[in-house]
Design a protein around this motif. Structure first.
Motif, mmCIF file in Angstrom:
data_model
loop_
_atom_site.group_PDB
_atom_site.id
_atom_site.type_symbol
_atom_site.label_atom_id
_atom_site.label_comp_id
_atom_site.label_asym_id
_atom_site.label_seq_id
_atom_site.Cartn_x
_atom_site.Cartn_y
_atom_site.Cartn_z
ATOM 1 N N MET A 88 0.833 -1.092 0.034
ATOM 2 C CA MET A 88 0.259 -0.469 0.195
ATOM 3 C C MET A 88 0.625 1.284 -0.561
ATOM 4 S SD MET A 88 -3.258 -1.053 2.725
ATOM 5 C CE MET A 88 -3.180 0.044 3.052
ATOM 6 N N MET A 89 1.804 1.503 -1.220
ATOM 7 C CA MET A 89 2.523 2.082 -1.318
ATOM 8 C C MET A 89 2.111 3.772 -2.589
ATOM 9 S SD MET A 89 4.766 4.225 0.016
ATOM 10 C CE MET A 89 5.786 5.184 0.744
ATOM 11 N N LYS A 90 2.440 4.534 -2.378
ATOM 12 C CA LYS A 90 1.672 5.618 -3.696
ATOM 13 C C LYS A 90 0.052 4.993 -4.298
ATOM 14 C CE LYS A 90 6.402 6.110 -4.718
ATOM 15 N NZ LYS A 90 7.211 6.838 -5.680
ATOM 16 N N ARG A 91 -1.072 4.628 -2.472
ATOM 17 C CA ARG A 91 -1.804 4.973 -3.574
ATOM 18 C C ARG A 91 -2.252 3.181 -4.383
ATOM 19 N NH1 ARG A 91 -5.741 8.367 -1.742
ATOM 20 N NH2 ARG A 91 -4.218 9.879 -1.265
ATOM 21 N N TRP A 92 -0.635 2.165 -3.948
ATOM 22 C CA TRP A 92 -0.878 0.662 -4.595
ATOM 23 C C TRP A 92 -0.517 0.770 -6.250
ATOM 24 C CZ3 TRP A 92 -5.731 0.122 -1.401
ATOM 25 C CH2 TRP A 92 -5.412 0.045 0.072
ATOM 26 N N THR A 93 -0.220 2.562 -5.914
ATOM 27 C CA THR A 93 -0.598 2.417 -8.130
ATOM 28 C C THR A 93 -1.402 2.317 -8.366
ATOM 29 O OG1 THR A 93 0.388 0.164 -8.191
ATOM 30 C CG2 THR A 93 2.839 2.134 -7.537
ATOM 31 N N LEU A 94 -2.187 2.408 -7.966
ATOM 32 C CA LEU A 94 -3.618 2.094 -8.802
ATOM 33 C C LEU A 94 -4.135 3.020 -9.815
ATOM 34 C CD1 LEU A 94 -6.420 0.446 -5.673
ATOM 35 C CD2 LEU A 94 -5.155 -0.158 -8.056
ATOM 36 N N LEU A 95 -3.731 4.449 -9.842
ATOM 37 C CA LEU A 95 -4.301 5.444 -11.022
ATOM 38 C C LEU A 95 -3.195 4.677 -12.396
ATOM 39 C CD1 LEU A 95 -4.617 8.074 -12.548
ATOM 40 C CD2 LEU A 95 -2.067 9.119 -11.797
ATOM 41 N N ALA A 96 -2.551 3.758 -12.076
ATOM 42 C CA ALA A 96 -1.719 2.478 -13.209
ATOM 43 C C ALA A 96 -2.289 1.924 -13.684
ATOM 44 C CB ALA A 96 -0.129 2.229 -13.242
ATOM 45 N N SER A 97 -3.219 1.396 -12.764
ATOM 46 C CA SER A 97 -4.401 0.613 -13.673
ATOM 47 C C SER A 97 -5.154 0.966 -14.221
ATOM 48 C CB SER A 97 -4.911 -0.374 -11.966
ATOM 49 O OG SER A 97 -6.239 1.394 -11.406
ATOM 50 N N VAL A 98 -5.263 2.223 -13.383
ATOM 51 C CA VAL A 98 -6.330 3.021 -15.398
ATOM 52 C C VAL A 98 -6.077 2.955 -16.512
ATOM 53 C CG1 VAL A 98 -8.422 5.342 -15.142
ATOM 54 C CG2 VAL A 98 -7.530 4.396 -12.740
ATOM 55 N N PHE A 114 -0.695 -5.803 -2.613
ATOM 56 C CA PHE A 114 0.224 -6.644 -1.135
ATOM 57 C C PHE A 114 1.235 -5.873 -1.567
ATOM 58 C CE2 PHE A 114 -2.814 -9.257 -1.178
ATOM 59 C CZ PHE A 114 -3.033 -10.078 0.315
ATOM 60 N N GLN A 115 2.470 -6.093 -2.728
ATOM 61 C CA GLN A 115 3.773 -5.110 -3.240
ATOM 62 C C GLN A 115 4.855 -6.333 -2.108
ATOM 63 O OE1 GLN A 115 4.048 -0.823 -3.348
ATOM 64 N NE2 GLN A 115 2.121 -0.349 -2.599
ATOM 65 N N PRO A 116 4.835 -7.670 -2.459
ATOM 66 C CA PRO A 116 5.072 -8.466 -1.652
ATOM 67 C C PRO A 116 6.627 -8.012 -1.945
ATOM 68 C CG PRO A 116 4.372 -9.262 -3.706
ATOM 69 C CD PRO A 116 3.298 -8.301 -4.020
ATOM 70 N N SER A 117 7.173 -8.343 -0.874
ATOM 71 C CA SER A 117 9.045 -8.273 -0.726
ATOM 72 C C SER A 117 9.743 -9.005 0.375
ATOM 73 C CB SER A 117 8.647 -6.612 -0.198
ATOM 74 O OG SER A 117 10.798 -6.192 -0.327
ATOM 75 N N ASP A 118 10.869 -9.348 0.014
ATOM 76 C CA ASP A 118 11.867 -9.628 0.807
ATOM 77 C C ASP A 118 12.463 -8.242 2.261
ATOM 78 O OD1 ASP A 118 13.277 -9.918 -0.968
ATOM 79 O OD2 ASP A 118 14.514 -11.514 -0.764
ATOM 80 N N LEU A 148 -0.620 -8.545 12.424
ATOM 81 C CA LEU A 148 -0.816 -8.763 11.154
ATOM 82 C C LEU A 148 -0.553 -7.483 9.887
ATOM 83 C CD1 LEU A 148 -3.997 -10.697 11.114
ATOM 84 C CD2 LEU A 148 -1.650 -11.615 10.878
ATOM 85 N N HIS A 149 0.289 -7.099 9.737
ATOM 86 C CA HIS A 149 1.139 -6.472 8.493
ATOM 87 C C HIS A 149 0.267 -6.044 7.408
ATOM 88 C CE1 HIS A 149 3.333 -8.581 5.980
ATOM 89 N NE2 HIS A 149 3.929 -8.765 6.725
ATOM 90 N N GLY A 150 0.996 -4.557 7.298
ATOM 91 C CA GLY A 150 0.114 -4.308 5.931
ATOM 92 C C GLY A 150 1.090 -4.707 4.492
ATOM 93 N N ALA A 151 0.991 -3.818 3.532
ATOM 94 C CA ALA A 151 1.451 -4.198 2.341
ATOM 95 C C ALA A 151 2.887 -4.154 2.395
ATOM 96 C CB ALA A 151 0.786 -3.897 1.045
ATOM 97 N N ARG A 152 3.338 -4.001 1.239
ATOM 98 C CA ARG A 152 4.886 -3.391 1.060
ATOM 99 C C ARG A 152 6.019 -4.086 1.686
ATOM 100 N NH1 ARG A 152 7.714 1.797 -0.133
ATOM 101 N NH2 ARG A 152 9.567 1.558 -1.442
ATOM 102 N N TYR A 153 6.472 -4.074 2.858
ATOM 103 C CA TYR A 153 8.277 -3.989 3.450
ATOM 104 C C TYR A 153 7.540 -6.028 4.262
ATOM 105 C CZ TYR A 153 9.599 0.885 2.501
ATOM 106 O OH TYR A 153 10.146 1.769 2.212
ATOM 107 N N ASN A 154 8.134 -6.434 4.341
ATOM 108 C CA ASN A 154 8.236 -7.658 5.456
ATOM 109 C C ASN A 154 8.111 -6.886 6.723
ATOM 110 O OD1 ASN A 154 11.159 -7.759 6.502
ATOM 111 N ND2 ASN A 154 12.046 -8.330 4.880
ATOM 112 N N GLY A 185 4.910 -14.129 0.643
ATOM 113 C CA GLY A 185 5.108 -13.810 -0.672
ATOM 114 C C GLY A 185 5.991 -13.140 -0.147
ATOM 115 N N PHE A 186 6.257 -12.386 1.632
ATOM 116 C CA PHE A 186 7.218 -11.794 2.175
ATOM 117 C C PHE A 186 8.156 -12.335 3.044
ATOM 118 C CE2 PHE A 186 2.641 -9.309 1.312
ATOM 119 C CZ PHE A 186 3.246 -8.048 1.663
ATOM 120 N N GLY A 187 9.343 -11.670 3.140
ATOM 121 C CA GLY A 187 10.352 -12.260 4.312
ATOM 122 C C GLY A 187 10.775 -13.279 3.866
ATOM 123 N N LYS A 188 10.426 -14.025 4.527
ATOM 124 C CA LYS A 188 11.537 -15.615 4.859
ATOM 125 C C LYS A 188 10.042 -16.467 4.703
ATOM 126 C CE LYS A 188 15.235 -14.715 7.311
ATOM 127 N NZ LYS A 188 16.175 -14.105 8.917
#
Length: 325
Positions: free
Chosen positions: A1-11, A34-38, A89-95, A120-123
């Motif tokens: 959930m960063m930069k409004r999940w880049t949903l503008l790009a989805s449009v 989700f912007q999953p990341s390790d 329970l964390h949000g999006a992007r970072y582990n 899909g996140f971290g380890k």
């Protein structure tokens, strides 16, 4: 959930994705949301100092394959039956390590904390997470926590996207003592509609709906909803909408000056008051910021059913280093 999940790009890419097929569109939404990341931010080793690695293995009913979740445990010793335990329970992007400052603050507020990474996140096991898989991960972590702390009061905490996952978990289990959600929302469709281009008819195309507004009606324990007035990502009205839909004893805390990142810190005093009022936690045993750690708190008698809903506001405090989304 960063930069409004880049949903503008989805449009801009909506037509192309629909032409490519629904499955491709669904996968792209999962990636955006989700912007999953390790990865994490900052000095992970320093931030997670004192936290123990935890591994949760289970058989996924979604994939039919073994799954493994990585988590961090920050507990007090010795634990007693009066020690409250929290599933974070964390949000999006970072582990999960990116949430270490917030995990620490919840520990200072009196909880032993288990925080997990979704697949899909971290380890944790690899793969692109979905609403369905994240819900399964939360339930697996809750089962693990209940098996190891069967006599403790157990609470659910969700930040941002994790709040919607936490509401779903609370609606499907019967042994939670309460649920806390911070900077969260009523549904993804409502989040999209809150943007300046929200008039676009995107609702029917959303596959990862996270409709907490519907499941919150099914939770059976007290609910604390916390939001910051300066949250530019999730409008505070969406937190209030979620709160209004709940039928259990509940409290809404609006933190003046709190952003999507730092409401947990800015609103520390309000958190302490709410935990005392709604969950009957003993304030004397909560750890003051920058003070030596005290023993974990005890809980008084369960909250009586007649407690009325409350709406609490407060003044801003100086924020600390912002936690991850």
């Amino acid at each position: 959930m960063m930069k409004r999940w880049t949903l503008l790009a989805s449009v801009l890419s909506l037509c192309a994705l629909l032409a490519a097929g629904c499955s491709t569109f669904d996968e792209q939404q999962r990636e955006w949301i989700f912007q999953p990341s390790d990865r994490s931010w900052g000095n992970t080793a320093n931030m997670t100092q004192g936290m123990e690695d935890v591994w949760i293995d289970f058989q996924s009913s979604i994939t039919g394959e073994p799954a493994r979740l990585h988590g961090l445990w920050l507990g007090g010793a010795p634990e007693t039956t009066e020690t409250p335990v929290l599933l974070y329970l964390h949000g999006a992007r970072y582990n999960v390590a990116g949430s270490a400052p917030r995990i620490q603050r919840m520990h200072e507020l009196g909880f032993s904390v288990l925080a997990i990474d979704y697949r899909g996140f971290g380890k944790s096991s690899k793969g692109l997470p979905s609403e369905e898989s994240a819900r399964e991960d939360a339930r697996a972590a809750w089962t693990w926590l209940a098996a190891r702390h069967p006599k403790q009061h157990r609470y659910i905490f969700g930040h941002s996207l994790g709040g919607a996952i936490g509401i779903d978990l609370a609606a499907h289990v019967k042994d939670e003592s309460g649920t806390i959600v911070e900077s969260t929302f009523s549904s993804i469709a409502d989040v999209v509609s809150s943007f300046k281009w929200g008039w676009l008819p995107l609702g029917p195309f959303i596959t990862q709906r996270f409709e907490a507004i519907n499941t919150v009606k099914d939770i059976g324990a007290p609910l604390l909803v916390v939001h910051g007035t300066a949250d530019s990502l999730i409008n505070p009205t969406l937190g209030r909408k979620l709160y209004d839909a709940a039928t259990v004893p509940k409290q809404f805390v609006l933190v003046e000056g709190g952003s999507h990142h730092n409401t947990n810190s800015v609103g520390e005093a309000q958190y302490r008051a709410a935990l005392t009022q709604l969950f009957r936690m003993k304030p004397d045993n909560m750890v003051a910021r920058n003070q030596p750690k005290l023993s974990p708190p005890a809980l008084a008698l369960p909250l009586p059913p007649a407690v009325a809903p409350q709406d609490v506001r407060g003044e801003a405090r100086a924020s600390s280093v912002p936690a991850a989304i």
